[in-house]
Design an enzyme around this catalytic site. Structure first.
Site, PDB file in Angstrom:
ATOM      1  N   ASN A 111      23.629 -11.245  10.850  1.00  0.00           N
ATOM      2  CA  ASN A 111      23.550  -9.980  11.999  1.00  0.00           C
ATOM      3  C   ASN A 111      24.540 -10.193  12.930  1.00  0.00           C
ATOM      4  OD1 ASN A 111      23.048  -8.001  13.308  1.00  0.00           O
ATOM      5  ND2 ASN A 111      20.653  -8.563  13.494  1.00  0.00           N
ATOM      6  N   LEU A 112      25.498  -9.521  13.085  1.00  0.00           N
ATOM      7  CA  LEU A 112      26.522  -9.632  14.316  1.00  0.00           C
ATOM      8  C   LEU A 112      26.146  -9.003  15.264  1.00  0.00           C
ATOM      9  CD1 LEU A 112      30.060  -9.260  12.167  1.00  0.00           C
ATOM     10  CD2 LEU A 112      28.476 -11.371  12.610  1.00  0.00           C
ATOM     11  N   LYS A 113      25.022  -8.154  15.300  1.00  0.00           N
ATOM     12  CA  LYS A 113      24.622  -7.400  16.373  1.00  0.00           C
ATOM     13  C   LYS A 113      25.432  -6.702  17.257  1.00  0.00           C
ATOM     14  CE  LYS A 113      20.647 -10.491  16.708  1.00  0.00           C
ATOM     15  NZ  LYS A 113      19.375 -11.193  17.493  1.00  0.00           N
ATOM     16  N   HIS A 156      14.573  -3.523  13.338  1.00  0.00           N
ATOM     17  CA  HIS A 156      14.877  -4.901  14.209  1.00  0.00           C
ATOM     18  C   HIS A 156      14.507  -4.968  15.363  1.00  0.00           C
ATOM     19  CE1 HIS A 156      17.121  -8.231  15.792  1.00  0.00           C
ATOM     20  NE2 HIS A 156      17.388  -8.625  14.728  1.00  0.00           N
ATOM     21  N   GLU A 211      10.502 -11.911  12.593  1.00  0.00           N
ATOM     22  CA  GLU A 211      11.184 -12.797  13.690  1.00  0.00           C
ATOM     23  C   GLU A 211      10.474 -12.843  14.829  1.00  0.00           C
ATOM     24  OE1 GLU A 211      15.794 -12.220  12.680  1.00  0.00           O
ATOM     25  OE2 GLU A 211      14.967 -10.471  13.853  1.00  0.00           O
ATOM     26  N   GLY A 271      16.602 -18.247  15.955  1.00  0.00           N
ATOM     27  CA  GLY A 271      16.977 -19.499  16.321  1.00  0.00           C
ATOM     28  C   GLY A 271      17.354 -20.405  14.934  1.00  0.00           C
ATOM     29  N   SER A 292      23.154 -15.457  16.377  1.00  0.00           N
ATOM     30  CA  SER A 292      24.090 -16.289  17.182  1.00  0.00           C
ATOM     31  C   SER A 292      24.737 -17.611  16.722  1.00  0.00           C
ATOM     32  CB  SER A 292      23.189 -16.671  18.619  1.00  0.00           C
ATOM     33  OG  SER A 292      21.906 -17.168  18.155  1.00  0.00           O
TER      34      SER A 292
HETATM   35  O1  G3P Z   1      18.950 -10.720  13.199  1.00  0.00           O
HETATM   36  C1  G3P Z   1      18.868 -11.908  13.212  1.00  0.00           C
HETATM   37  C2  G3P Z   1      18.348 -12.245  14.822  1.00  0.00           C
HETATM   38  O2  G3P Z   1      17.493 -11.501  15.311  1.00  0.00           O
HETATM   39  C3  G3P Z   1      18.097 -13.571  14.918  1.00  0.00           C
HETATM   40  O3  G3P Z   1      19.062 -13.916  15.931  1.00  0.00           O
HETATM   41  O4  G3P Z   1      20.530 -15.322  17.237  1.00  0.00           O
HETATM   42  O5  G3P Z   1      18.304 -16.033  16.906  1.00  0.00           O
HETATM   43  O6  G3P Z   1      19.794 -15.996  14.849  1.00  0.00           O
HETATM   44  P1  G3P Z   1      19.454 -15.407  16.363  1.00  0.00           P
END
Ligand code: G3P
EC number: 5.3.1.1
Length: 214
Positions: A6-8, A85, A133, A173, A195
């Site tokens: 997810n590139l957000k 999300h 999540e 994470g 991220s």
């Molecule tokens: O959609 C995936 C996301 O919410 C997780 O983000 O940066 O923790 O990998 P991250």
């Protein structure tokens, strides 16, 4: 194992990440998809990578200024979409409506949720997959599979008790192959991450590390 990047709204180059994801997917045989901003769906899809929308609205064609139309996302090249999300929360009726809109447009659906109770409710709406999540772990350095393994196992159980056909992904994470492997050991069949790839100095190397144990 399915890996959805997810590139957000991160300031990365979506084409660089998409091209790397397509190449690493082809080389490893691991299914990898990229979820860019809606405005970038078409050019990301042109790289040949599996492309997902970050969100679609419940509405169909009509007077809905500012909406993200599922049909338009599909026409631009999306094959699936995230719904609800953690950073784009919807009311229950709108989650249901968005799943139906995505189905009408032929998009695969993944409904996100904070915890196992919400995962059960999300699974009852009949998406293809659900993703747990924990919001407090999103964007952090510690993987959900390490920080809160119970939440993944409980989410798998909650979804199965409602509908055994609904796949369960997890995210937050995750940044390494070890994290992916740990998520798989807990019963997840896919991971969502952002991220770890979108903010990496070398997104391709980050993707190669993710698929290494698979
Ligand atoms: O959609 C995936 C996301 O919410 C997780 O983000 O940066 O923790 O990998 P991250």
């Amino acid at each position: 194992m399915f890996i959805l990047v997810n590139l957000k709204a991160y300031p990365c180059d979506p084409i660089e990440v998409a091209t790397a994801a397509r190449e690493v997917s082809e080389e490893s045989g691991v299914r990898i998809a990229v979820s860019p901003q809606a405005a970038d769906i078409a050019r990301v899809a042109e790289t040949g990578v599996e492309t997902w929308a970050q969100h679609v609205d419940p509405n169909g064609h009509g007077s809905h200024t500012g909406s993200t139309l599922a049909e338009a996302a599909a026409e631009a090249g999306a094959e699936g979409t995230l719904i609800n999300h953690s950073e784009k929360r919807l009311k229950l009726a709108d989650i249901d409506g968005s799943v139906r809109a995505a189905e009408r447009a032929g998009l695969e659906t993944c409904v996100c949720a904070n915890n196992p109770a919400q995962i059960g409710a999300a699974a009852a709406l009949g998406p293809d997959s659900v993703a747990v999540e924990p919001p407090e772990l999103i964007g952090g350095d510690v993987s959900v599979a390490t920080a809160d393994p119970d939440i993944v196992e409980d989410a798998v159980e909650a979804a199965a008790s409602v509908d055994e056909d609904v796949e369960v992904f997890c995210g937050a994470g995750i940044s390494s192959g070890d994290d992916v492997e740990a998520a798989g050991d807990l019963g997840a069949t896919g991971i969502l991450l952002a991220s770890g790839v979108a903010k990496a100095d070398d997104p391709r190397a980050a993707l190669e590390d993710l698929v290494e144990p698979l």
